[in-house]
Design a protein around this motif. Structure first.
Motif, mmCIF file in Angstrom:
data_model
loop_
_atom_site.group_PDB
_atom_site.id
_atom_site.type_symbol
_atom_site.label_atom_id
_atom_site.label_comp_id
_atom_site.label_asym_id
_atom_site.label_seq_id
_atom_site.Cartn_x
_atom_site.Cartn_y
_atom_site.Cartn_z
ATOM 1 N N ALA A 44 0.815 -1.224 0.000
ATOM 2 C CA ALA A 44 0.000 0.000 0.000
ATOM 3 C C ALA A 44 0.850 1.277 0.000
ATOM 4 O O ALA A 44 0.341 2.354 -0.314
ATOM 5 N N THR A 45 2.130 1.159 0.324
ATOM 6 C CA THR A 45 2.982 2.361 0.326
ATOM 7 C C THR A 45 3.394 2.768 -1.091
ATOM 8 O O THR A 45 3.899 3.866 -1.292
ATOM 9 N N GLN A 46 3.186 1.880 -2.059
ATOM 10 C CA GLN A 46 3.660 2.179 -3.414
ATOM 11 C C GLN A 46 2.760 3.238 -4.066
ATOM 12 O O GLN A 46 1.537 3.152 -3.988
ATOM 13 N N PRO A 47 3.371 4.203 -4.729
ATOM 14 C CA PRO A 47 2.590 5.339 -5.215
ATOM 15 C C PRO A 47 1.505 4.982 -6.236
ATOM 16 O O PRO A 47 0.496 5.679 -6.332
ATOM 17 N N ASP A 48 1.718 3.895 -6.994
ATOM 18 C CA ASP A 48 0.719 3.543 -8.004
ATOM 19 C C ASP A 48 -0.155 2.358 -7.608
ATOM 20 O O ASP A 48 -0.937 1.870 -8.421
ATOM 21 N N VAL A 49 -0.021 1.906 -6.375
ATOM 22 C CA VAL A 49 -0.899 0.833 -5.875
ATOM 23 C C VAL A 49 -2.043 1.501 -5.109
ATOM 24 O O VAL A 49 -1.858 2.033 -4.024
ATOM 25 N N ASP A 50 -3.226 1.474 -5.712
ATOM 26 C CA ASP A 50 -4.368 2.227 -5.173
ATOM 27 C C ASP A 50 -5.340 1.342 -4.413
ATOM 28 O O ASP A 50 -6.493 1.735 -4.193
ATOM 29 N N GLY A 51 -4.890 0.150 -4.035
ATOM 30 C CA GLY A 51 -5.757 -0.737 -3.283
ATOM 31 C C GLY A 51 -5.514 -2.174 -3.667
ATOM 32 O O GLY A 51 -4.517 -2.502 -4.328
ATOM 33 N N PHE A 52 -6.470 -3.034 -3.286
ATOM 34 C CA PHE A 52 -6.282 -4.484 -3.458
ATOM 35 C C PHE A 52 -7.566 -5.161 -3.910
ATOM 36 O O PHE A 52 -8.667 -4.708 -3.589
ATOM 37 N N LEU A 53 -7.380 -6.271 -4.614
ATOM 38 C CA LEU A 53 -8.476 -7.210 -4.812
ATOM 39 C C LEU A 53 -8.036 -8.507 -4.120
ATOM 40 O O LEU A 53 -7.030 -9.109 -4.499
#
Ligand SMILES: O=C(CO)COP(=O)(O)O
Length: 251
Positions: free
Chosen positions: A223-232
């Motif tokens: 979740a700290t990664q700038p282009d990771v906007d969430g999870f499935l």
């Protein structure tokens, strides 16, 4: 622009009783959730309406699939307008299990996406490469090919109702999660692709979430990664730790 963090729970073909389904809903109903995060759960089709009725209203419900047509002689299918009529706002399309086990091509996924948007649904659009494709160095080529089919059928305004889920097939249900760096790289490249294929505005505003063996333990770093906007989330969405994944961005 800040993109609202998005956590989806894909129950797949689980659980197998109404009672177990009620217990999963109860865990969420009792939990303290980060109000900044959009949360969506996708139970099996048979449980969509009871879940919608039991579930707290700040969590949304998604179907796991919908057909290209709204009605007619299509035995076994669920249509986008039926989902809208039932009050379901989201549908997952293009999941790798649909692509590999049920023969859905990128063209079919694109047609389903178009039909879902036309009916008024929001779409969680899944893309991702196999291990062989990653090892051959073709990850981005595969992801772009899967997206291109959709891009050709959408207009820029449609993208506000799309969430892209990057789910590397080798990470789904295997316990082998992508590293934060691996996820970030594909998400950033995908955003770059959207910049040129659609528009810089759409690239900037579209949420790109990661799926594949996400757990409470690995979600915080991803979740700290700038282009990771969430999870499935698959397996872990059936466990109490799903709450910790929803709250992965909480400080
Ligand atoms: O397929 C997935 C979500 O759609 C991921 O599944 P797992 O979290 O079980 O690996």
């Amino acid at each position: 622009m800040t993109r609202q963090f998005f956590v989806g729970g894909n129950f797949k073909l689980n659980p197998t009783s109404r009672e177990a389904k009620r217990e999963l809903v109860n865990i969420l109903n009792k939990a303290t959730l980060n109000p900044q995060t959009e949360v969506v759960i996708a139970p099996p089709a048979l449980y969509l309406i009871p879940v919608l009725e039991l579930l707290r209203k700040d969590i949304k419900v998604a179907a796991q699939n919908s057909h290209t047509k709204n009605s007619g002689a299509f035995t076994g299918e669920i249509s986008p307008v039926q989902l809208v009529d039932a009050g379901i706002p989201y549908v997952i399309l293009g999941h790798s299990e649909r692509r590999t086990l049920f023969g859905e091509t990128s063209v079919i996924v694109a047609q389903k996406t178009r039909a879902a948007l036309d009916a008024g649904l929001r779409v969680i659009l899944c893309v991702g490469e196999t291990l062989a494709e990653r090892e051959a160095g073709s990850t981005q080529k595969v992801v772009e090919e899967q997206l291109r089919a959709v891009v050709t059928l959408l207009s820029p305004g449609d993208w506000s109702r799309i969430v892209i889920a990057y789910e590397p097939v080798w990470a789904i249900g295997t316990g082998k999660v992508a590293t934060a760096a691996q996820a970030q790289e594909v998400h950033a490249d995908t955003r770059k692709y959207l910049t040129s294929a659609v528009s810089p505005e759409v690239a900037e505003s579209t949420r790109i979430i990661y799926g594949g063996s996400v757990t409470a333990a690995n979600s915080k770093e991803l979740a700290t990664q700038p282009d990771v906007d969430g999870f499935l989330v698959g397996g872990a969405s059936l466990k109490p730790e799903f709450v910790d994944i929803i709250n992965a961005t909480a400080v």
